[in-house]
Write an enzyme that holds these catalytic residues in place. Structure first.
Site, PDB file in Angstrom:
ATOM      1  N   LYS A 169      31.204  44.872  27.367  1.00 21.13           N
ATOM      2  CA  LYS A 169      30.637  43.802  26.786  1.00 21.13           C
ATOM      3  C   LYS A 169      30.515  42.499  27.879  1.00 21.13           C
ATOM      4  O   LYS A 169      31.779  41.921  28.249  1.00 21.13           O
ATOM      5  CB  LYS A 169      31.264  43.379  25.783  1.00 21.13           C
ATOM      6  CG  LYS A 169      30.624  42.039  25.005  1.00 21.13           C
ATOM      7  CD  LYS A 169      31.477  41.714  23.722  1.00 21.13           C
ATOM      8  CE  LYS A 169      32.488  40.665  24.178  1.00 21.13           C
ATOM      9  NZ  LYS A 169      31.972  39.437  24.351  1.00 21.13           N
ATOM     10  N   SER A 221      40.669  34.355  30.036  1.00 23.34           N
ATOM     11  CA  SER A 221      41.851  33.360  30.065  1.00 23.34           C
ATOM     12  C   SER A 221      43.024  34.087  29.402  1.00 23.34           C
ATOM     13  O   SER A 221      43.026  34.977  28.656  1.00 23.34           O
ATOM     14  CB  SER A 221      41.268  32.152  29.069  1.00 23.34           C
ATOM     15  OG  SER A 221      41.202  32.483  27.958  1.00 23.34           O
ATOM     16  N   ALA A 223      44.490  32.457  27.093  1.00 25.90           N
ATOM     17  CA  ALA A 223      44.501  32.222  25.610  1.00 25.90           C
ATOM     18  C   ALA A 223      43.746  33.240  24.820  1.00 25.90           C
ATOM     19  O   ALA A 223      44.320  33.610  23.914  1.00 25.90           O
ATOM     20  CB  ALA A 223      43.942  30.727  25.453  1.00 25.90           C
ATOM     21  N   THR A 224      42.654  33.610  25.543  1.00 22.13           N
ATOM     22  CA  THR A 224      42.053  34.710  24.875  1.00 22.13           C
ATOM     23  C   THR A 224      42.741  36.146  24.963  1.00 22.13           C
ATOM     24  O   THR A 224      42.731  36.962  24.079  1.00 22.13           O
ATOM     25  CB  THR A 224      40.731  34.888  25.305  1.00 22.13           C
ATOM     26  OG1 THR A 224      39.986  33.421  25.158  1.00 22.13           O
ATOM     27  CG2 THR A 224      39.793  35.805  24.701  1.00 22.13           C
ATOM     28  N   GLY A 225      43.340  36.174  26.117  1.00 23.54           N
ATOM     29  CA  GLY A 225      44.240  37.430  26.229  1.00 23.54           C
ATOM     30  C   GLY A 225      45.330  37.829  25.180  1.00 23.54           C
ATOM     31  O   GLY A 225      45.587  38.728  24.915  1.00 23.54           O
ATOM     32  N   GLU A 242      43.909  41.092  32.698  1.00 25.60           N
ATOM     33  CA  GLU A 242      43.685  40.095  33.821  1.00 25.60           C
ATOM     34  C   GLU A 242      43.412  38.806  33.294  1.00 25.60           C
ATOM     35  O   GLU A 242      42.195  38.335  33.146  1.00 25.60           O
ATOM     36  CB  GLU A 242      42.654  41.066  34.504  1.00 25.60           C
ATOM     37  CG  GLU A 242      42.607  42.302  35.073  1.00 25.60           C
ATOM     38  CD  GLU A 242      41.619  43.004  35.613  1.00 25.60           C
ATOM     39  OE1 GLU A 242      40.940  42.330  36.683  1.00 25.60           O
ATOM     40  OE2 GLU A 242      40.805  43.987  35.046  1.00 25.60           O
ATOM     41  N   CYS A 276      40.085  33.492  39.286  1.00 23.17           N
ATOM     42  CA  CYS A 276      41.217  33.365  38.550  1.00 23.17           C
ATOM     43  C   CYS A 276      42.758  33.219  39.710  1.00 23.17           C
ATOM     44  O   CYS A 276      43.793  32.734  39.403  1.00 23.17           O
ATOM     45  CB  CYS A 276      41.682  34.578  37.583  1.00 23.17           C
ATOM     46  SG  CYS A 276      41.192  36.171  37.981  1.00 23.17           S
ATOM     47  N   GLU A 372      45.610  25.531  34.495  1.00 18.81           N
ATOM     48  CA  GLU A 372      44.615  26.379  35.476  1.00 18.81           C
ATOM     49  C   GLU A 372      43.236  25.520  35.342  1.00 18.81           C
ATOM     50  O   GLU A 372      42.417  25.601  34.213  1.00 18.81           O
ATOM     51  CB  GLU A 372      44.363  27.893  35.089  1.00 18.81           C
ATOM     52  CG  GLU A 372      43.331  28.311  35.887  1.00 18.81           C
ATOM     53  CD  GLU A 372      43.310  29.809  35.402  1.00 18.81           C
ATOM     54  OE1 GLU A 372      42.583  30.662  36.111  1.00 18.81           O
ATOM     55  OE2 GLU A 372      43.210  30.133  34.163  1.00 18.81           O
TER      56      GLU A 372
END
Length: 468
Positions: A169, A221, A223-225, A242, A276, A372
């Site tokens: 995706k 990110s 936060a999403t991780g 990652e 990143c 970041e």
């Protein structure tokens, strides 16, 4: 763009239930349409992957290698088309898109050269103990918008060589090059083994929580991780995360500023700062601080920024409007908390353009330093003592990468051992090749990408313990 992009589900190129516009970040306007998958299509992709994976797991390692090599050849033959689509949707210069396609090809060929032999750890008159690496099943590979094809290289070849199937995706703002990749490889791949679906940022949760997914390989990110990890916890899916980084560079007082400035500049501003693991904060010894700031300022002022399709352009736009707006906010913070010596937004040409920006004399508690920024903005902070520099480098919760710069390798090596990061470079940064693992530390992720360790992360370690 006249090309009709399609989803790839069970070996068939299909349309989606709906379409979304894809923005060209160099002009800020739509240039193509992208199909987006429904929940039913997601389910169909997972079901087909599960069926295909069972057959694929029974194939020999040599058979999988041969498929990977065929994929690499086919992608390489279509590199120009892939690169043009990538530049159009992501914004990076054509030369950088060509490099990204070549990285994908190199990663596929690297993993095609690897093996996972059975390891005998004990064999005597009492027992024999073997270790082997078996497939996990179906992998959900979730790709961000900064390297839509390069980060497929971190996931697809290792997963396939290990005997898994994939659902890929891409990010909603950069799906087209990945969908085109599906078209290019479809004739070579068994139906259902590789599925590529696009969404409007609305299928991530359904994919990561799907009971038919065995592993999630996510890049994005922090936060999403965290959300991905929470979703995976329900049935203990395997995860490789990652995530974000706020990589420090420590520049010691024995360097030649003029000599290191070009490499440091590239390490901070490659891909318009949208990496990143790029340098995002530089701690510079006070003895060379002014000189290095001056050198970096000159490089920033000379940098050619523009449409990635224009000849000679080295830095394209920010990829999307949301990230561009964040960059503008960070520029305002830079003006408030420090002194900008070069760079800033380019309001006069349309699109999402920010020049490479150098910031000196900044408050170390500024959001530009502790967050970041993922933008082409580099804060430089002076220090007088090495212990002070190490403490500042380690103070933040990120731990993806770091670098030490010195003319004395022994001194730099000793200092590198004190830095908390998955990768510590010496006199370089962003040196990434498929054979070298990229581990994450602290809140920059979980697991390893690339290298033999990355390959093993797509397998289930199994012990066979035999009594004689």
């Amino acid at each position: 763009m006249q090309h009709q992009f399609k989803l790839l589900i069970n070996g068939v190129l299909v349309d989606g239930d709906e379409h979304i516009d894809i923005i060209d970040p160099a002009v800020g306007r739509p240039f193509a349409s992208c199909p987006i998958a429904s929940l039913d299509q997601l389910d169909a992709a997972v079901q087909s992957a599960r069926i295909a994976q069972r057959a694929w797991a029974e194939t020999s390692l040599d058979h999988r290698r041969q498929l990977l090599l065929a994929l690499a050849d086919k992608i390489e033959a279509n590199a120009e088309q892939l690169g043009l689509v990538l530049t159009s949707e992501q914004g990076k210069p054509l030369a950088d898109s060509a490099w990204e396609v070549s990285f994908l090809v190199s990663a596929i060929r690297y993993f095609a050269s690897q093996t996972l032999p059975i390891e005998v750890i004990e064999d005597n008159e009492v027992r024999r103990v073997e270790l082997d690496h078996r497939p996990l099943g179906v992998v959900a590979a979730i790709i961000p918008w900064n390297f839509p094809l390069g980060l497929v290289g971190n996931k697809l070849p290792a997963a396939l060589l290990a005997g898994n199937a994939l659902i890929i995706k891409p990010a909603p703002t950069t799906p087209l090059s990945t969908l085109l990749l599906g078209e290019i490889i479809n004739e070579l791949v068994p139906p259902g083994l590789v599925n590529i679906i696009a969404d409007n940022n609305d299928l991530g949760s359904a994919l990561t929580s799907h009971p038919g997914i065995d592993k999630i390989a996510f890049t994005g990110s922090t936060a999403t991780g965290r959300k991905v990890m929470s979703s995976a916890a329900t049935d203990l899916k395997r995860v490789t995360l990652e995530l974000g980084g706020n990589d420090p560079a420590i520049i010691l007082d024995d360097v030649d500023p003029k000599k290191i400035a070009p490499d440091l500049f590239f390490s901070a501003f490659a891909n318009t700062g949208q990496v990143c693991v790029s340098v995002k904060r530089a701690y510079v010894h006070e003895r060379i601080y002014d000189e290095l700031v001056s050198e970096l300022t000159s490089l920033a002022q000379a940098a050619k920024v523009g449409d990635g399709r224009e000849e000679g352009v080295k830095f394209g736009p920010i990829q999307n409007a949301a990230q561009y707006n964040k960059a503008i906010q960070y520029l305002e913070i830079a003006s408030r908390d420090g002194k900008i010596t070069a760079g800033g937004a380019m309001y006069d040409r349309g699109g999402y353009f920010v020049r490479p920006t150098i910031v000196r004399d900044i408050d170390e508690k500024s959001p530009l330093v502790v967050e970041e920024q993922f933008s082409p903005i580099l804060p430089l902070i002076p220090f007088s003592d090495e212990d002070e520099a190490v403490a500042k480098a380690n103070a933040l919760p990120y731990g993806l990468g770091a670098s030490v710069w010195s003319s004395d390798l022994d001194r730099a090596y000793a200092l590198s051992k004190r830095i908390q990061a998955g990768t510590v470079w010496i006199n370089q940064h962003l040196a990434l090749t498929p054979n070298v693992p990229v581990p994450a530390a602290k809140q920059s992720g979980i697991g390893v990408a690339l290298g033999l360790d990355g390959l093993k992360s797509y397998t289930q370690l199994t012990v066979t313990n035999i009594k004689k």
